[in-house]
Design a protein around this motif. Structure first.
Motif, short mmCIF file in Angstrom:
data_model
loop_
_atom_site.label_atom_id
_atom_site.label_comp_id
_atom_site.label_asym_id
_atom_site.label_seq_id
_atom_site.Cartn_x
_atom_site.Cartn_y
_atom_site.Cartn_z
N GLU B 5 11.37 6.35 -9.81
CA GLU B 5 10.21 5.76 -9.16
C GLU B 5 8.96 6.52 -9.58
O GLU B 5 8.88 7.74 -9.42
N CYS B 6 8.01 5.80 -10.13
CA CYS B 6 6.76 6.44 -10.55
C CYS B 6 5.97 6.82 -9.30
O CYS B 6 5.65 5.94 -8.48
N PRO B 7 5.65 8.11 -9.12
CA PRO B 7 4.96 8.51 -7.89
C PRO B 7 3.50 8.04 -7.86
O PRO B 7 2.85 8.14 -6.82
N TYR B 8 2.99 7.51 -8.96
CA TYR B 8 1.60 7.05 -8.98
C TYR B 8 1.49 5.58 -8.61
O TYR B 8 0.81 5.21 -7.66
N CYS B 9 2.22 4.72 -9.35
CA CYS B 9 2.06 3.30 -9.10
C CYS B 9 3.16 2.74 -8.20
O CYS B 9 3.12 1.56 -7.84
N GLU B 17 11.34 1.75 -19.68
CA GLU B 17 9.91 1.69 -19.40
C GLU B 17 9.30 3.11 -19.40
O GLU B 17 8.10 3.28 -19.24
N LEU B 18 10.17 4.10 -19.54
CA LEU B 18 9.75 5.49 -19.39
C LEU B 18 9.99 6.28 -20.67
O LEU B 18 10.86 5.93 -21.46
N ARG B 57 7.12 10.20 -18.54
CA ARG B 57 5.86 9.46 -18.58
C ARG B 57 6.16 7.98 -18.36
O ARG B 57 7.10 7.44 -18.95
N HIS B 58 5.39 7.38 -17.50
CA HIS B 58 5.56 5.95 -17.26
C HIS B 58 4.87 5.19 -18.40
O HIS B 58 3.84 4.53 -18.22
N ALA B 59 5.50 5.29 -19.58
CA ALA B 59 4.83 4.91 -20.83
C ALA B 59 4.47 3.42 -20.89
O ALA B 59 3.39 3.06 -21.34
N TYR B 60 5.41 2.57 -20.46
CA TYR B 60 5.13 1.13 -20.50
C TYR B 60 4.77 0.62 -19.12
O TYR B 60 5.17 -0.47 -18.71
N PHE B 66 4.65 12.28 -14.87
CA PHE B 66 5.09 12.76 -13.55
C PHE B 66 6.33 13.63 -13.72
O PHE B 66 6.79 13.85 -14.84
N HIS B 67 6.83 14.15 -12.62
CA HIS B 67 8.01 15.01 -12.65
C HIS B 67 9.20 14.32 -11.97
O HIS B 67 9.01 13.51 -11.07
#
Lengths: 414, 109
Positions: B5-9, B17-18, B57-60, B66-67
């Motif tokens: 889970e991306c902590p930003y979005c 996707e990562l 990295r949530h590259a796509y 994030f960690h």
């Protein structure tokens, strides 16, 4: 040990195959050995074999936490080649390839070495230049390779599509003396030869501690009790970091999953090994007719011996474009192994900060081809403290800036 | 497939996707550092069979680094947290301790 021969097959045929001996013994560990090798995969067994054969050191135990050749020795795509760029790599891989040529005779065990030839496809202009450079380097190193054009590639591999829309085949690096061998047989053949020399191959014996006194190894703690030793060789591929931790030092290694898969068997259609490094895929056909397929390693640390599905998808997608014929093949099996990656993608064969402990690791995605050469050099390193084959691969090369950079030369498929 | 889970979005993303970014919380050594420090910074990575802290990295997706706290022997994910920190948040450490008593990673435990 009874020798295997045509005569032995005929003799046993006449008496209901009642006379075959066990290929190797399964002894309980003794109290003490001159040398203990941790890891009964190809590299560990080859190291033990050459300790006995070259240096007469036969009071040796090979400890294996699982079963013989059950790690990466049984999980690779069996490719053997020696077309590396750097001199130290060419030396050890070519030694290894040449030892494969006589391995069946040396071990009296058929390892089915098949020098069918290996092509590494050049599919970008960068790769064309790179492989031409490698071919020149190999000529200087005494390794027989040549750079060939697309017509010759098509001649060698009729099922290949050299006019792929995205990555047409522009040429290839051809090593006609590379090929494949039966991977399990390599482990079994060495185990039989080691057992015959009086060495103890001990399976299901996990090392849980490495005992030291005044900075020197004195023995190991195992699931079968305490065993003493004068010297210790750690030859455990993906778990090298775990064992190094037990011995109290660190390694510049990360462990990741690498996968392979085989298709259903089909009639013979490709009698060479083809590697396509730009698109991350390589393929050969086994004697059973299965297409043996490998690709790139996963990108993150992993000890689970299973990889991510999308890597298989990427590999297969690339190969279908290169070999349209395989698009309707069903895949039979898929598996993963844990490979130990170093920063320069070259192995570590070295003394360690602990006296008497030697390590052989970091073969990453390409260890199978190196088994006999690695054992040949590693045995000398353990017996004498130095070997012309292994000295360049020492642990301190990272600190000293003496990289043996094969990450570019070898591409992804190794 | 690994999912984080991306902590930003807030998106729970498949690994396709990562992009993995290697060991987390590295201290950078450069000019003025000793040879040993620089060597360790460049080459010596934690390679545990067990609890590991990584950068992703949530590259796509949103593109943010994030960690993640993850186990390399089971692929279990303990949690993700933002990149702007030099050590994992206490709640994630507590969660790992509850599941794996006695775990260690560098000087964390």
């Amino acid at each position: 040990m009874r020798r295997y021969s045509a005569f032995a097959v005929a003799r046993e045929a006449l008496r209901y195959h009642s006379g075959w001996e066990r290929a190797w013994a399964s002894p309980e560990p003794k109290k003490k050995y001159d040398v203990i090798i941790i890891g009964a995969g190809g590299h560990g067994l080859a190291t033990a074999f050459y300790l006995g054969k070259r240096f007469g050191i036969k009071n040796v135990a090979i400890l294996e936490k699982g079963w013989l050749g059950g790690g990466n020795t049984g999980r690779n795509t069996t490719i053997i080649r020696s077309n590396y760029l750097q001199d130290p790599s060419a030396a050890i891989y070519e030694k290894s390839r040449s030892l494969y040529e006589t391995m069946s005779q040396d071990l009296n065990y058929n390892v089915m070495f098949s020098p069918r030839g290996v092509i590494m496809l050049a599919q970008t202009h960068h790769e064309v230049r790179g492989y031409q450079r490698t071919a020149h380097a190999n000529a200087l190193q005494g390794v027989k390779t040549e750079y060939i054009g697309p017509e010759r590639v098509k001649e060698l591999v009729p099922i290949i599509n050299i006019n792929g829309p995205r990555y047409p085949v522009l040429g290839g690096l051809w090593q006609d003396r590379g090929g494949t061998a039966r991977h399990d047989a390599v482990a079994w053949g060495y185990a039989r030869a080691c057992s015959d020399m009086g060495m103890d191959v001990i399976q299901k014996c996990e090392v849980t501690g490495i005992r030291r006194e005044s900075g020197r190894v004195v023995g190991v703690s195992t699931s079968k009790g305490e065993i003493d030793c004068d010297k210790l060789g750690i030859v455990v591929a993906g778990h090298s970091g775990v064992l190094a931790d037990l011995a109290g030092f660190r390694l510049p290694i990360e462990s990741v999953a690498l996968q392979a898969l085989v298709s259903e068997p089909i009639k013979p259609c490709m009698d060479v090994v083809v590697m396509a490094n730009t698109v991350h895929g390589y393929m050969s056909q086994s004697d059973k007719g299965e297409m043996v397929i490998g690709g790139g390693a996963d990108g993150y640390n992993n000890y689970t011996q299973r990889g991510s599905f999308h890597h298989i998808e990427e590999t297969v997608r690339a190969l279908i474009e290169t070999f349209p014929m395989i698009s309707r093949l069903k895949m039979l099996r898929q598996w993963g192994g844990i490979v130990d990656m170093t920063g320069d993608r070259s192995p570590i064969l070295s003394k360690t900060p602990v006296d008497g402990v030697f390590i052989n690791c970091g073969w990453g995605t390409g260890g199978f081809k190196a088994i006999p050469g690695s054992g040949y050099g590693m045995a000398e390193l353990i017996a004498k403290g130095s070997s012309p084959l292994t000295d360049a691969f020492s642990l301190n090369r990272f600190k000293e800036g003496r990289f043996i950079d094969e990450s570019v030369a070898a591409g992804v498929a190794h | 497939m690994l999912m984080l889970e991306c902590p930003y979005c807030g998106v729970t993303a498949d690994e396709t996707e990562l992009s993995p970014g290697g060991e987390a919380h590295l201290t950078r050594f450069g000019p003025g550092a000793s040879d040993d420090e620089f060597h360790d910074y460049l080459f010596m990575r934690e390679n545990p069979k067990g609890v590991h802290f990584e950068r992703w990295r949530h590259a796509y997706g949103c593109g943010k680094w994030f960690h993640a706290a993850r186990a390399t022997d089971t692929l279990e994910v303990f949690g993700t947290y933002p990149a702007q920190t030099t050590k994992p948040p206490q709640e994630i450490l507590d969660k790992i301790s509850a599941k794996r008593p006695g775990w260690t990673w560098r000087d964390l435990k």
